[in-house]
Design a protein around this motif. Structure first.
Motif, PDB file in Angstrom:
ATOM      1  N   ASN A  40       0.863  -1.188   0.000  1.00 51.52           N
ATOM      2  CA  ASN A  40       0.000   0.000   0.000  1.00 51.52           C
ATOM      3  C   ASN A  40       0.895   1.232   0.000  1.00 51.52           C
ATOM      4  OD1 ASN A  40      -3.019  -0.801   0.433  1.00 51.52           O
ATOM      5  ND2 ASN A  40      -1.822  -2.207   1.667  1.00 51.52           N
ATOM      6  N   ARG A  41       0.341   2.333  -0.490  1.00 47.63           N
ATOM      7  CA  ARG A  41       1.153   3.551  -0.574  1.00 47.63           C
ATOM      8  C   ARG A  41       1.670   3.970   0.806  1.00 47.63           C
ATOM      9  NH1 ARG A  41       2.566   7.332  -4.655  1.00 47.63           N
ATOM     10  NH2 ARG A  41       2.087   5.671  -6.100  1.00 47.63           N
ATOM     11  N   GLU A 122      -7.081  -4.173   2.931  1.00 47.15           N
ATOM     12  CA  GLU A 122      -6.845  -2.755   3.206  1.00 47.15           C
ATOM     13  C   GLU A 122      -7.673  -1.877   2.254  1.00 47.15           C
ATOM     14  OE1 GLU A 122      -5.525  -0.982   5.475  1.00 47.15           O
ATOM     15  OE2 GLU A 122      -5.177   0.955   4.536  1.00 47.15           O
ATOM     16  N   THR A 126     -11.027   0.320   3.357  1.00 51.85           N
ATOM     17  CA  THR A 126     -10.984   1.774   3.137  1.00 51.85           C
ATOM     18  C   THR A 126     -12.162   2.217   2.273  1.00 51.85           C
ATOM     19  OG1 THR A 126      -8.581   1.660   3.229  1.00 51.85           O
ATOM     20  CG2 THR A 126      -9.526   3.672   2.329  1.00 51.85           C
ATOM     21  N   SER A 149      -7.102   3.715 -11.268  1.00 52.12           N
ATOM     22  CA  SER A 149      -6.397   2.446 -11.521  1.00 52.12           C
ATOM     23  C   SER A 149      -5.584   1.984 -10.318  1.00 52.12           C
ATOM     24  CB  SER A 149      -5.483   2.589 -12.740  1.00 52.12           C
ATOM     25  OG  SER A 149      -4.416   3.468 -12.430  1.00 52.12           O
ATOM     26  N   ILE A 152      -6.904   1.141  -4.466  1.00 52.37           N
ATOM     27  CA  ILE A 152      -8.157   1.710  -3.954  1.00 52.37           C
ATOM     28  C   ILE A 152      -9.155   1.915  -5.094  1.00 52.37           C
ATOM     29  CG2 ILE A 152      -9.143   3.885  -3.069  1.00 52.37           C
ATOM     30  CD1 ILE A 152      -7.914   2.372  -0.796  1.00 52.37           C
ATOM     31  N   THR A 170     -10.627   9.447 -12.476  1.00 52.17           N
ATOM     32  CA  THR A 170      -9.491  10.128 -13.096  1.00 52.17           C
ATOM     33  C   THR A 170      -8.321   9.150 -13.099  1.00 52.17           C
ATOM     34  OG1 THR A 170      -8.680  11.062 -10.995  1.00 52.17           O
ATOM     35  CG2 THR A 170     -10.198  12.416 -12.287  1.00 52.17           C
ATOM     36  N   ALA A 171      -7.493   9.256 -14.145  1.00 55.23           N
ATOM     37  CA  ALA A 171      -6.250   8.471 -14.218  1.00 55.23           C
ATOM     38  C   ALA A 171      -5.320   9.197 -15.190  1.00 55.23           C
ATOM     39  CB  ALA A 171      -6.521   7.048 -14.676  1.00 55.23           C
ATOM     40  N   LYS A 176      -4.488   3.125 -18.406  1.00 51.87           N
ATOM     41  CA  LYS A 176      -5.144   3.100 -17.095  1.00 51.87           C
ATOM     42  C   LYS A 176      -6.619   3.490 -17.219  1.00 51.87           C
ATOM     43  CE  LYS A 176      -1.052   3.481 -14.318  1.00 51.87           C
ATOM     44  NZ  LYS A 176      -0.304   4.114 -13.241  1.00 51.87           N
ATOM     45  N   MET A 216      -5.787  12.946  -3.259  1.00 55.44           N
ATOM     46  CA  MET A 216      -4.859  14.042  -3.544  1.00 55.44           C
ATOM     47  C   MET A 216      -4.811  15.113  -2.457  1.00 55.44           C
ATOM     48  SD  MET A 216      -3.381  13.046  -6.215  1.00 55.44           S
ATOM     49  CE  MET A 216      -2.405  14.509  -6.526  1.00 55.44           C
ATOM     50  N   TYR A 220      -6.327  18.990  -4.622  1.00 53.26           N
ATOM     51  CA  TYR A 220      -7.650  18.872  -5.237  1.00 53.26           C
ATOM     52  C   TYR A 220      -8.768  19.401  -4.328  1.00 53.26           C
ATOM     53  CZ  TYR A 220      -6.189  15.960  -9.275  1.00 53.26           C
ATOM     54  OH  TYR A 220      -5.650  15.488 -10.444  1.00 53.26           O
ATOM     55  N   GLN A 240      -1.612  12.818  -1.318  1.00 56.90           N
ATOM     56  CA  GLN A 240      -0.536  12.804  -2.300  1.00 56.90           C
ATOM     57  C   GLN A 240      -0.257  14.200  -2.874  1.00 56.90           C
ATOM     58  OE1 GLN A 240      -2.272   8.663  -3.830  1.00 56.90           O
ATOM     59  NE2 GLN A 240      -0.931   9.588  -5.341  1.00 56.90           N
ATOM     60  N   THR A 262     -10.218  10.641   6.734  1.00 56.70           N
ATOM     61  CA  THR A 262     -10.071   9.516   7.676  1.00 56.70           C
ATOM     62  C   THR A 262      -8.940   8.596   7.253  1.00 56.70           C
ATOM     63  OG1 THR A 262     -11.564   8.095   6.418  1.00 56.70           O
ATOM     64  CG2 THR A 262     -12.561   9.402   8.184  1.00 56.70           C
ATOM     65  N   SER A 315       4.369   4.492 -10.109  1.00 58.54           N
ATOM     66  CA  SER A 315       2.995   4.333 -10.603  1.00 58.54           C
ATOM     67  C   SER A 315       2.981   3.471 -11.862  1.00 58.54           C
ATOM     68  CB  SER A 315       2.341   5.694 -10.858  1.00 58.54           C
ATOM     69  OG  SER A 315       1.138   5.782 -10.135  1.00 58.54           O
ATOM     70  N   HIS A 317       1.876   0.508 -12.126  1.00 57.18           N
ATOM     71  CA  HIS A 317       1.004  -0.639 -11.867  1.00 57.18           C
ATOM     72  C   HIS A 317      -0.464  -0.268 -12.075  1.00 57.18           C
ATOM     73  CE1 HIS A 317       0.878   1.903  -8.376  1.00 57.18           C
ATOM     74  NE2 HIS A 317      -0.170   1.247  -7.895  1.00 57.18           N
ATOM     75  N   GLY A 319      -3.870  -1.651 -10.134  1.00 56.07           N
ATOM     76  CA  GLY A 319      -4.342  -2.520  -9.051  1.00 56.07           C
ATOM     77  C   GLY A 319      -3.258  -2.735  -8.007  1.00 56.07           C
TER      78      GLY A 319
HETATM   79  N1  LIG Z   1      -7.052   6.744   4.533  1.00 61.20           N
HETATM   80  C1  LIG Z   1      -6.905   5.432   4.440  1.00 61.20           C
HETATM   81  O1  LIG Z   1      -7.330   4.691   5.311  1.00 61.20           O
HETATM   82  C2  LIG Z   1      -6.220   4.882   3.228  1.00 61.20           C
HETATM   83  C3  LIG Z   1      -6.070   3.483   3.067  1.00 61.20           C
HETATM   84  C4  LIG Z   1      -5.463   3.003   1.900  1.00 61.20           C
HETATM   85  C5  LIG Z   1      -5.017   3.907   0.936  1.00 61.20           C
HETATM   86  N2  LIG Z   1      -5.161   5.243   1.144  1.00 61.20           N
HETATM   87  C6  LIG Z   1      -4.710   6.221   0.142  1.00 61.20           C
HETATM   88  O2  LIG Z   1      -5.387   5.973  -1.050  1.00 61.20           O
HETATM   89  C7  LIG Z   1      -4.563   6.327  -2.154  1.00 61.20           C
HETATM   90  C8  LIG Z   1      -4.444   5.135  -3.082  1.00 61.20           C
HETATM   91  O3  LIG Z   1      -3.738   4.110  -2.386  1.00 61.20           O
HETATM   92  P1  LIG Z   1      -3.137   2.866  -3.153  1.00 61.20           P
HETATM   93  O4  LIG Z   1      -2.335   2.072  -2.195  1.00 61.20           O
HETATM   94  O5  LIG Z   1      -4.230   2.209  -3.896  1.00 61.20           O
HETATM   95  O6  LIG Z   1      -2.131   3.628  -4.097  1.00 61.20           O
HETATM   96  P2  LIG Z   1      -1.552   3.432  -5.544  1.00 61.20           P
HETATM   97  O7  LIG Z   1      -2.018   2.134  -6.128  1.00 61.20           O
HETATM   98  O8  LIG Z   1      -0.109   3.665  -5.459  1.00 61.20           O
HETATM   99  O9  LIG Z   1      -2.220   4.628  -6.349  1.00 61.20           O
HETATM  100  C9  LIG Z   1      -1.884   5.957  -6.311  1.00 61.20           C
HETATM  101  C10 LIG Z   1      -2.723   6.637  -7.379  1.00 61.20           C
HETATM  102  O10 LIG Z   1      -2.543   8.053  -7.347  1.00 61.20           O
HETATM  103  C11 LIG Z   1      -2.890   8.488  -8.642  1.00 61.20           C
HETATM  104  N3  LIG Z   1      -2.541   9.879  -8.906  1.00 61.20           N
HETATM  105  C12 LIG Z   1      -1.332  10.455  -8.874  1.00 61.20           C
HETATM  106  N4  LIG Z   1      -1.439  11.768  -9.206  1.00 61.20           N
HETATM  107  C13 LIG Z   1      -2.751  12.002  -9.440  1.00 61.20           C
HETATM  108  C14 LIG Z   1      -3.509  13.160  -9.813  1.00 61.20           C
HETATM  109  N5  LIG Z   1      -2.931  14.357  -9.986  1.00 61.20           N
HETATM  110  N6  LIG Z   1      -4.855  13.023  -9.958  1.00 61.20           N
HETATM  111  C15 LIG Z   1      -5.466  11.842  -9.757  1.00 61.20           C
HETATM  112  N7  LIG Z   1      -4.807  10.712  -9.406  1.00 61.20           N
HETATM  113  C16 LIG Z   1      -3.469  10.795  -9.248  1.00 61.20           C
HETATM  114  C17 LIG Z   1      -2.141   7.520  -9.525  1.00 61.20           C
HETATM  115  O11 LIG Z   1      -2.711   7.573 -10.812  1.00 61.20           O
HETATM  116  P3  LIG Z   1      -1.851   7.459 -12.175  1.00 61.20           P
HETATM  117  O12 LIG Z   1      -0.954   6.257 -11.994  1.00 61.20           O
HETATM  118  O13 LIG Z   1      -2.880   7.296 -13.215  1.00 61.20           O
HETATM  119  O14 LIG Z   1      -1.056   8.732 -12.290  1.00 61.20           O
HETATM  120  C18 LIG Z   1      -2.401   6.189  -8.799  1.00 61.20           C
HETATM  121  O15 LIG Z   1      -3.532   5.554  -9.329  1.00 61.20           O
HETATM  122  C19 LIG Z   1      -3.220   6.759  -1.572  1.00 61.20           C
HETATM  123  O16 LIG Z   1      -3.201   8.152  -1.492  1.00 61.20           O
HETATM  124  C20 LIG Z   1      -3.234   6.137  -0.192  1.00 61.20           C
HETATM  125  O17 LIG Z   1      -2.435   6.823   0.723  1.00 61.20           O
HETATM  126  C21 LIG Z   1      -5.745   5.713   2.257  1.00 61.20           C
END
Ligand SMILES: NC(=O)c1ccc[n+]([C@@H]2O[C@H](COP(=O)([O-])OP(=O)(O)OC[C@H]3O[C@@H](n4cnc5c(N)ncnc54)[C@H](OP(=O)(O)O)[C@@H]3O)[C@@H](O)[C@H]2O)c1
Length: 331
Positions: A40-41, A122, A126, A149, A152, A170-171, A176, A216, A220, A240, A262, A315, A317, A319
């Motif tokens: 996870n990120r 996870e 979420t 993509s 999450i 958005t992607a 993607k 974001m 955003y 992010q 949250t 990035s 990947h 999924g």
């Molecule tokens: N609060 C919580 O409990 C919780 C739990 C899990 C995850 N999260 C958060 O959820 C997010 C996704 O997690 P993940 O593990 O699934 O991450 P991930 O697979 O690494 O995905 C990150 C995503 O951010 C996108 N992104 C980057 N710049 C962007 C922009 N300007 N506009 C829109 N999208 C953009 C990327 O899209 P592209 O590749 O298309 O650029 C990529 O799809 C992360 O920020 C993570 O910290 C939060």
């Protein structure tokens, strides 16, 4: 046991598969022999020393796993050694063994391979807690998912589509965007080329999105409020794009809007158990009917966690990136 340890806060090269003490099972917990975990990120932020790890959490990375129960702590009912399970962790998944409160554990869903299930809990917890439990998305409403993509995003698209909502994502690339459409997204917006606020307005006849799942944060904040429908709910789960932003509160006020921020990880074990139980009730039947799956980009052996982190940070990947622990243990 062995676990991925962080030599010192920094890049992926700091990760090493190392001999460490076994976890001790407390009352109310089970001990899981980990089959696989997923990246996870938050793991990448923790590796760099930027994540506030909740008190009492395992010192090792890893917020989810699949595996087999090998020991049951005092007072636990409903699980016995040998059960195949999945778990939502507060840490410790990048390891051969992990101790976790029993409420955060669920049976491996029928029809789901353990390697895929490693990436289930996870993202599902979420998405379920934010989009459905807190924001109350219902059939006929519109959900905007940023980063469609991502782990999450691929979860949110499938579930919202399955429960009858309209999904906009958005992607950042054509491939993607196509992957999101294949999973059920109705509208896919390239955030590098288009203004998502305009596109959301255009495809909703000016109304906006009822729920926005946002990764974001600050970058955003204002446009997300612009893109909200009346009574809209902005659910911030990632930062992010930064932690401090400005928002036109007049826009929010005129729409009777809500902003929520949250994190699942910092919730109490009791709250996590409620989320796991609700997600299990709603989603296990979908998995069994082949209507929801974990989108796995690739599987790497856990001792290649550094490479897995590079993939996530670039990035590269779609999924989840899964870390196979059983392959390294040799069982
Ligand atoms: N609060 C919580 O409990 C919780 C739990 C899990 C995850 N999260 C958060 O959820 C997010 C996704 O997690 P993940 O593990 O699934 O991450 P991930 O697979 O690494 O995905 C990150 C995503 O951010 C996108 N992104 C980057 N710049 C962007 C922009 N300007 N506009 C829109 N999208 C953009 C990327 O899209 P592209 O590749 O298309 O650029 C990529 O799809 C992360 O920020 C993570 O910290 C939060």
């Amino acid at each position: 046991m062995r676990a991925i340890t962080i030599a010192e806060p920094g890049g992926p090269e700091q990760l090493a598969w190392t001999e460490v003490p076994d976890p001790v099972v407390a009352a109310g917990e089970v001990l899981i022999q980990v089959t696989a975990t997923a990246v996870n990120r938050a793991d990448t932020l923790q590796r760099m020393g930027f994540y506030q790890v909740p008190p009492g959490a395992s010192p090792y990375l890893g917020l989810e796993c699949s595996g087999k129960i090998v020991e049951v702590g005092a007072g636990v009912s409903g699980f016995v050694p040998g059960d195949e399970v999945v778990a939502l962790l507060t840490g410790g998944g990048y390891a051969e063994l992990v101790a976790v409160p029993a409420g955060q554990v669920a049976p491996l869903p029928n029809g789901m391979a353990a390697l895929d299930a490693a990436g289930l809990m996870e993202t599902l917890s979420t998405v379920w807690s934010n989009v459905f439990m807190l924001a109350g998305l219902t059939a006929g409403q519109t959900l905007l998912v940023h980063g469609g993509s991502s782990g999450i995003g691929t979860t949110a698209i499938q579930l919202a589509h399955e429960f009858g909502a309209r999904v906009i994502v958005t992607a950042g690339s054509a491939a993607k965007l196509q992957a999101c459409r294949d999973l059920g997204a109705d509208v896919a917006v390239n955030y590098r080329e288009e203004d998502f606020v305009e596109r959301v307005r255009e495809v909703t006849d000016g109304r906006g999105a009822d729920v926005i799942l946002d990764n974001m944060g600050a970058a955003y904040l204002d446009p997300n409020v612009e893109a909200l429908a009346p009574h809209g709910r902005l659910m911030i789960i990632g930062l992010q794009g930064g932690v401090k932003g400005e928002v036109n509160l007049n826009n929010l006020l005129r729409k009777w809007g809500t902003i929520s921020a949250t994190t699942v990880r910092a919730r109490s074990s009791e709250e996590k158990a409620q989320i796991v139980a609700a997600a299990r009730d709603a989603v296990w039947p979908l998995i069994e009917q082949g209507r929801f799956r974990v989108i796995v980009d690739r599987v790497l052996p856990v001792d290649q966690a550094a490479e897995a982190h590079r993939v996530i940070e670039d990035s590269g990947h779609i999924g989840k990136v899964v870390l196979d622990v059983a392959a390294v243990r040799g069982s």
